[in-house]
Design a protein around this motif. Structure first.
Motif, PDB file in Angstrom:
ATOM      1  N   LEU A  86      45.349  34.495  41.011  1.00  0.00           N
ATOM      2  CA  LEU A  86      44.963  35.344  40.197  1.00  0.00           C
ATOM      3  C   LEU A  86      44.542  34.683  38.638  1.00  0.00           C
ATOM      4  CD1 LEU A  86      47.556  36.693  41.562  1.00  0.00           C
ATOM      5  CD2 LEU A  86      46.710  38.667  40.204  1.00  0.00           C
ATOM      6  N   VAL A  87      43.167  34.868  38.426  1.00  0.00           N
ATOM      7  CA  VAL A  87      42.530  34.057  37.471  1.00  0.00           C
ATOM      8  C   VAL A  87      41.902  35.241  36.441  1.00  0.00           C
ATOM      9  CG1 VAL A  87      40.215  33.771  38.399  1.00  0.00           C
ATOM     10  CG2 VAL A  87      41.050  32.480  36.484  1.00  0.00           C
ATOM     11  N   ALA A  88      42.473  35.222  35.304  1.00  0.00           N
ATOM     12  CA  ALA A  88      41.872  36.116  34.238  1.00  0.00           C
ATOM     13  C   ALA A  88      40.732  35.766  33.476  1.00  0.00           C
ATOM     14  CB  ALA A  88      43.118  36.481  33.298  1.00  0.00           C
ATOM     15  N   VAL A  89      39.891  36.582  33.131  1.00  0.00           N
ATOM     16  CA  VAL A  89      38.675  36.250  32.397  1.00  0.00           C
ATOM     17  C   VAL A  89      38.930  36.241  30.915  1.00  0.00           C
ATOM     18  CG1 VAL A  89      37.143  37.482  34.061  1.00  0.00           C
ATOM     19  CG2 VAL A  89      37.949  38.743  31.873  1.00  0.00           C
ATOM     20  N   SER A  90      40.229  36.640  30.264  1.00  0.00           N
ATOM     21  CA  SER A  90      40.621  36.545  28.999  1.00  0.00           C
ATOM     22  C   SER A  90      42.195  36.625  29.107  1.00  0.00           C
ATOM     23  CB  SER A  90      39.973  37.570  27.986  1.00  0.00           C
ATOM     24  OG  SER A  90      40.312  38.814  28.451  1.00  0.00           O
ATOM     25  N   SER A  91      42.879  36.111  27.938  1.00  0.00           N
ATOM     26  CA  SER A  91      44.164  36.242  27.648  1.00  0.00           C
ATOM     27  C   SER A  91      44.528  37.633  27.577  1.00  0.00           C
ATOM     28  CB  SER A  91      44.585  35.632  26.710  1.00  0.00           C
ATOM     29  OG  SER A  91      45.939  35.933  26.369  1.00  0.00           O
ATOM     30  N   ALA A 126      46.472  39.909  34.340  1.00  0.00           N
ATOM     31  CA  ALA A 126      46.781  38.894  35.556  1.00  0.00           C
ATOM     32  C   ALA A 126      48.452  38.718  35.853  1.00  0.00           C
ATOM     33  CB  ALA A 126      46.304  37.384  35.435  1.00  0.00           C
ATOM     34  N   THR A 127      49.089  38.352  34.767  1.00  0.00           N
ATOM     35  CA  THR A 127      50.497  38.392  34.935  1.00  0.00           C
ATOM     36  C   THR A 127      51.103  39.821  35.425  1.00  0.00           C
ATOM     37  OG1 THR A 127      50.876  36.690  33.233  1.00  0.00           O
ATOM     38  CG2 THR A 127      52.835  37.934  33.727  1.00  0.00           C
ATOM     39  N   THR A 128      50.929  41.003  34.985  1.00  0.00           N
ATOM     40  CA  THR A 128      51.065  42.053  35.495  1.00  0.00           C
ATOM     41  C   THR A 128      51.035  42.233  36.825  1.00  0.00           C
ATOM     42  OG1 THR A 128      51.097  43.140  33.309  1.00  0.00           O
ATOM     43  CG2 THR A 128      51.265  44.532  35.345  1.00  0.00           C
TER      44      THR A 128
END
Length: 180
Positions: free
Chosen positions: A6-11, A15-17
């Motif tokens: 899972l890669v997020a486009v921003s903090s 993604a962690t959830t």
């Protein structure tokens, strides 16, 4: 090892959830729980309600890669490993997801076959956005229960009906991606 990254486009995109929800959905699978990978400083173990499982399958993993360049993530993954792009359901988030999909396509023209996009609603604002072309899209509704710190699944967590439906769809998607 088959890894769902899972890669997020921003903090703060979720993604962690989503990694915690994926692990919670796969924890009690007959095939055994996948490994849970990622930076603990992001609170992933807390979000997942701990990493306890009866048995762990060393050949499968859920990886919270966080907000990092997709080329770094692709360099670590195998050619068939699924990739999930997590973005806020905002115009900028959708544009960022499109940018990441373009990067994946530029790296490997068939790479989009393994990508899923998750658009997470922000602060209760449902937006009708055109889905970024090239990958299946799941939508995660904003839910205050997911926004609070702590475990995302448990008896004390009360999710709205539409959130429960979206979480179930997400967990089913993860099981399918990891079990191919």
């Amino acid at each position: 090892m088959r890894t769902l990254a899972l890669v997020a486009v921003s903090s703060g995109a979720g993604a962690t959830t989503l990694a915690a929800l994926a692990f919670a959905g796969l924890r009690d699978e007959p095939r055994c729980a996948p490994r849970l990978l990622g930076a603990e400083r992001g609170g992933m173990l807390e979000r997942a309600g701990g990493a306890e499982a009866d048995t762990v399958d060393p050949d499968r993993a859920v990886w919270d890669a966080g907000a990092r360049p997709v080329r770094e993530v692709l360099a670590v993954l195998g050619p068939q490993d699924p990739l999930v792009v997590v973005a806020p359901a905002t115009p900028l988030g959708a544009a960022d997801a499109r940018r990441v999909l373009d990067e994946v396509a530029a790296t490997d023209p068939r790479g989009l076959d393994r990508v899923t996009v998750v658009l997470a609603e922000v602060h209760g604002r449902a937006r009708t956005l055109a889905a970024p072309p090239g990958a299946p899209v799941l939508r995660l509704p904003y839910d205050r229960a997911l926004a609070w710190p702590g475990a995302v699944i448990g008896d004390e967590v009360r999710l709205a009906r539409r959130t429960r439906a979206a979480v179930t769809a997400w967990q089913d998607c993860c099981a399918e991606l990891l079990n191919r």
